[in-house]
Design an enzyme around this catalytic site. Structure first.
Site, PDB file in Angstrom:
ATOM      1  CG  ASP A  11      -1.797  -1.251   1.249  1.00  0.00           C
ATOM      2  OD1 ASP A  11      -2.281  -1.643   0.173  1.00  0.00           O
ATOM      3  OD2 ASP A  11      -1.973  -1.843   2.327  1.00  0.00           O
ATOM      4  CG  HIS A  49      -3.457  -5.258   2.591  1.00  0.00           C
ATOM      5  ND1 HIS A  49      -2.900  -4.345   1.721  1.00  0.00           N
ATOM      6  CD2 HIS A  49      -3.570  -6.408   1.884  1.00  0.00           C
ATOM      7  CE1 HIS A  49      -2.674  -4.919   0.559  1.00  0.00           C
ATOM      8  NE2 HIS A  49      -3.074  -6.179   0.625  1.00  0.00           N
TER       9      HIS A  49
HETATM   10  N1  LIG Z   1      -0.367  -8.522   1.850  1.00  0.00           N
HETATM   11  C1  LIG Z   1      -0.439  -8.106   0.603  1.00  0.00           C
HETATM   12  O1  LIG Z   1      -0.232  -6.922   0.324  1.00  0.00           O
HETATM   13  C2  LIG Z   1      -0.732  -9.063  -0.509  1.00  0.00           C
HETATM   14  C3  LIG Z   1      -1.184 -10.329  -0.244  1.00  0.00           C
HETATM   15  N2  LIG Z   1      -1.434 -11.224  -1.247  1.00  0.00           N
HETATM   16  C4  LIG Z   1      -1.907 -12.557  -0.851  1.00  0.00           C
HETATM   17  O2  LIG Z   1      -0.816 -13.483  -0.865  1.00  0.00           O
HETATM   18  C5  LIG Z   1      -1.332 -14.813  -1.015  1.00  0.00           C
HETATM   19  C6  LIG Z   1      -0.542 -15.581  -2.065  1.00  0.00           C
HETATM   20  O3  LIG Z   1      -0.715 -15.014  -3.339  1.00  0.00           O
HETATM   21  P1  LIG Z   1      -0.015 -15.672  -4.636  1.00  0.00           P
HETATM   22  O4  LIG Z   1       1.403 -15.973  -4.364  1.00  0.00           O
HETATM   23  O5  LIG Z   1      -0.374 -14.825  -5.788  1.00  0.00           O
HETATM   24  O6  LIG Z   1      -0.824 -17.052  -4.733  1.00  0.00           O
HETATM   25  P2  LIG Z   1      -0.368 -18.413  -5.460  1.00  0.00           P
HETATM   26  O7  LIG Z   1      -1.555 -19.287  -5.526  1.00  0.00           O
HETATM   27  O8  LIG Z   1       0.377 -18.112  -6.697  1.00  0.00           O
HETATM   28  O9  LIG Z   1       0.682 -19.024  -4.419  1.00  0.00           O
HETATM   29  C7  LIG Z   1       0.332 -19.459  -3.160  1.00  0.00           C
HETATM   30  C8  LIG Z   1       1.184 -20.635  -2.791  1.00  0.00           C
HETATM   31  O10 LIG Z   1       0.822 -21.063  -1.480  1.00  0.00           O
HETATM   32  C9  LIG Z   1       0.939 -22.468  -1.470  1.00  0.00           C
HETATM   33  N3  LIG Z   1       0.222 -23.055  -0.346  1.00  0.00           N
HETATM   34  C10 LIG Z   1      -1.098 -23.305  -0.220  1.00  0.00           C
HETATM   35  N4  LIG Z   1      -1.350 -23.909   0.949  1.00  0.00           N
HETATM   36  C11 LIG Z   1      -0.163 -24.032   1.593  1.00  0.00           C
HETATM   37  C12 LIG Z   1       0.231 -24.575   2.828  1.00  0.00           C
HETATM   38  N5  LIG Z   1      -0.642 -25.119   3.664  1.00  0.00           N
HETATM   39  N6  LIG Z   1       1.537 -24.529   3.149  1.00  0.00           N
HETATM   40  C13 LIG Z   1       2.428 -23.974   2.314  1.00  0.00           C
HETATM   41  N7  LIG Z   1       2.118 -23.458   1.126  1.00  0.00           N
HETATM   42  C14 LIG Z   1       0.835 -23.488   0.763  1.00  0.00           C
HETATM   43  C15 LIG Z   1       0.405 -22.899  -2.838  1.00  0.00           C
HETATM   44  O11 LIG Z   1       0.810 -24.226  -3.156  1.00  0.00           O
HETATM   45  C16 LIG Z   1       1.004 -21.845  -3.738  1.00  0.00           C
HETATM   46  O12 LIG Z   1       2.256 -22.242  -4.261  1.00  0.00           O
HETATM   47  C17 LIG Z   1      -2.820 -14.637  -1.373  1.00  0.00           C
HETATM   48  O13 LIG Z   1      -3.591 -14.864  -0.225  1.00  0.00           O
HETATM   49  C18 LIG Z   1      -2.909 -13.182  -1.792  1.00  0.00           C
HETATM   50  O14 LIG Z   1      -4.197 -12.656  -1.618  1.00  0.00           O
HETATM   51  C19 LIG Z   1      -1.220 -10.901  -2.549  1.00  0.00           C
HETATM   52  C20 LIG Z   1      -0.752  -9.640  -2.878  1.00  0.00           C
HETATM   53  C21 LIG Z   1      -0.537  -8.610  -1.903  1.00  0.00           C
HETATM   54  O1  LIG Z   2      -5.676  -7.405  -4.296  1.00  0.00           O
HETATM   55  C1  LIG Z   2      -5.351  -8.529  -3.867  1.00  0.00           C
HETATM   56  O2  LIG Z   2      -6.143  -9.465  -3.677  1.00  0.00           O
HETATM   57  C2  LIG Z   2      -3.922  -8.746  -3.515  1.00  0.00           C
HETATM   58  C3  LIG Z   2      -3.497  -7.677  -2.606  1.00  0.00           C
HETATM   59  O3  LIG Z   2      -3.664  -7.747  -1.409  1.00  0.00           O
HETATM   60  C4  LIG Z   2      -2.986  -6.446  -3.212  1.00  0.00           C
HETATM   61  O4  LIG Z   2      -2.622  -6.426  -4.393  1.00  0.00           O
HETATM   62  O5  LIG Z   2      -2.913  -5.443  -2.487  1.00  0.00           O
END
Ligand SMILES: NC(=O)C1=CN([C@@H]2O[C@H](COP(=O)(O)OP(=O)(O)OC[C@H]3O[C@@H](n4cnc5c(N)ncnc54)[C@H](O)[C@@H]3O)[C@@H](O)[C@H]2O)C=CC1
Ligand SMILES: O=C([O-])CC(=O)C(=O)O
Length: 331
Positions: free
Chosen positions: A153, A181
């Protein structure tokens, strides 16, 4: 010797984040865990000759694999879980991600109870309270060591302001973003920008909206293939690096992050003012983690106060959902 662990290392965020960790001179040992493909990611990264060597990817969802990944960790970064698709809110992810985060934090409480834990998995407004409740139940909760990563953010706010003002270099702006967030819980405090900026009045609403809903822009553009991954890996690493530098003794490092306020010096006053125990605020980082919460919220102008009012209402519900997810289960 600093050991960093990425949980969810084979995912869209996990892979570039692991690459950034592998390239960091602040990390000696890197451990990757995922339920799919982490040995592959680890093998791939192992061909890069940098300091963060001696690492392995653990894959099976067994206790032994979690123990091997987490034992001796100093910092654990968690992007494990499902991302959004168009039409979903971050809260729609709760159903799946709450359980994933809970299980992984149980493992952290057993194998690395003193590690810094950085939660990226959404919805952060609820997954951080889940993590705190799990750590409390295990008797190892140190609020100074648990962080919800809200750096994206800040990165967006800094970049969008630079864009609006036709500045090429967003790194010269320091813009605190507070609250939570997701959507209107994200509150950029442009009045506190360093150096100060003049945002044209007719552009302010649009700018605030863009920061609050920046995630949607990426979800829409990816059209079903997920949400922000590369900018998130950058942001997650920026926060991890700041924390590791502060842990080594570098002074004056301040980053906004979502913390349990009553457990951080200076946090009580902010919790009282907002009515929220968890809130993203600028935090002074140090060897123990979150050394001091800085009460920038009290300096908000009238426009920002209205945004804060809306944010706190939504945030309270999200926090409660997270707390109840763990407390309800243990009744
Ligand atoms: N805090 C923030 O600003 C942001 C948060 N996110 C969040 O981050 C998370 C991940 O996003 P991506 O990497 O794009 O998703 P993705 O689906 O590409 O990767 C997630 C990974 O987590 C793994 N996974 C699932 N269950 C698991 C477990 N029990 N133990 C270990 N690994 C496990 C999956 O196998 C996968 O490789 C989502 O919840 C997304 O909303 C995304 C962008 C910004
Ligand atoms: O928008 C989403 O779901 C992933 C996220 O948290 C971000 O990009 O800030």
């Amino acid at each position: 010797m600093v050991k960093a662990v990425v949980l969810g290392a084979a995912g869209g965020i996990g892979q570039p984040l692991s690459l950034l960790c592998k390239m960091s001179p602040l990390i000696d040992v890197l451990s990757l865990f995922d339920v799919v493909n982490s040995p592959g990611v680890a093998a791939d990264l192992s061909h890069i000759a940098t300091k963060a060597g001696d690492f392995k990817g653990e894959q099976q969802e067994t206790e032994d694999a979690k123990k091997a990944a987490l034992s001796g960790a100093d910092i654990v970064i968690i992007p494990a879980g499902v991302p959004r698709k168009p039409g979903m809110t971050r809260d729609d992810l709760f159903k799946i991600n709450a359980g994933i985060v809970k299980d992984l934090i149980v493992a952290c409480s057993k194998y690395c109870p003193k590690a810094f834990i950085l939660v990226i998995s959404n919805p952060v407004n609820s997954t951080v309270p889940i993590a705190a409740e799990v750590l409390k139940e295990a008797g190892v909760f140190d609020p100074k060591r648990l962080f919800g990563v809200t750096t994206l953010d800040v990165v967006r706010a800094e970049n969008f302001v630079a864009e609006l003002l036709n500045q090429k270099d967003s790194s010269k702006f320091n813009i605190p973003v507070v609250g939570g967030h997701s959507g209107n819980t994200i509150v950029p405090l442009f009045s506190q920008t360093q150096p100060s900026v003049d945002i044209p009045a007719d552009k302010l609403d649009g700018l605030v909206h863009r920061v609050q809903f920046g995630g949607d822009e990426v979800v829409k553009a990816k059209d079903g293939a997920g949400s922000a991954t590369l900018s998130m890996a950058y942001a997650g690493f920026r926060f991890a690096e700041a924390l590791l530098k502060a842990a080594k003794g570098e002074k004056g490092i301040v980053e906004p992050t979502f913390v349990y306020l009553p457990g951080v010096e200076g946090g009580d006053a902010i919790a009282k003012a907002t009515g929220c125990d968890y809130f993203a605020v600028p935090v002074e980082l140090g060897p123990g983690g979150a050394e001091k919460a800085i009460n920038i919220v009290s300096k908000a102008n009238d426009y920002e106060k209205k945004l804060l009012d809306e944010a706190t209402k939504a945030l309270k519900t999200n926090i409660e959902a997270g707390v109840n997810f763990v407390k309800g289960a243990s009744k």
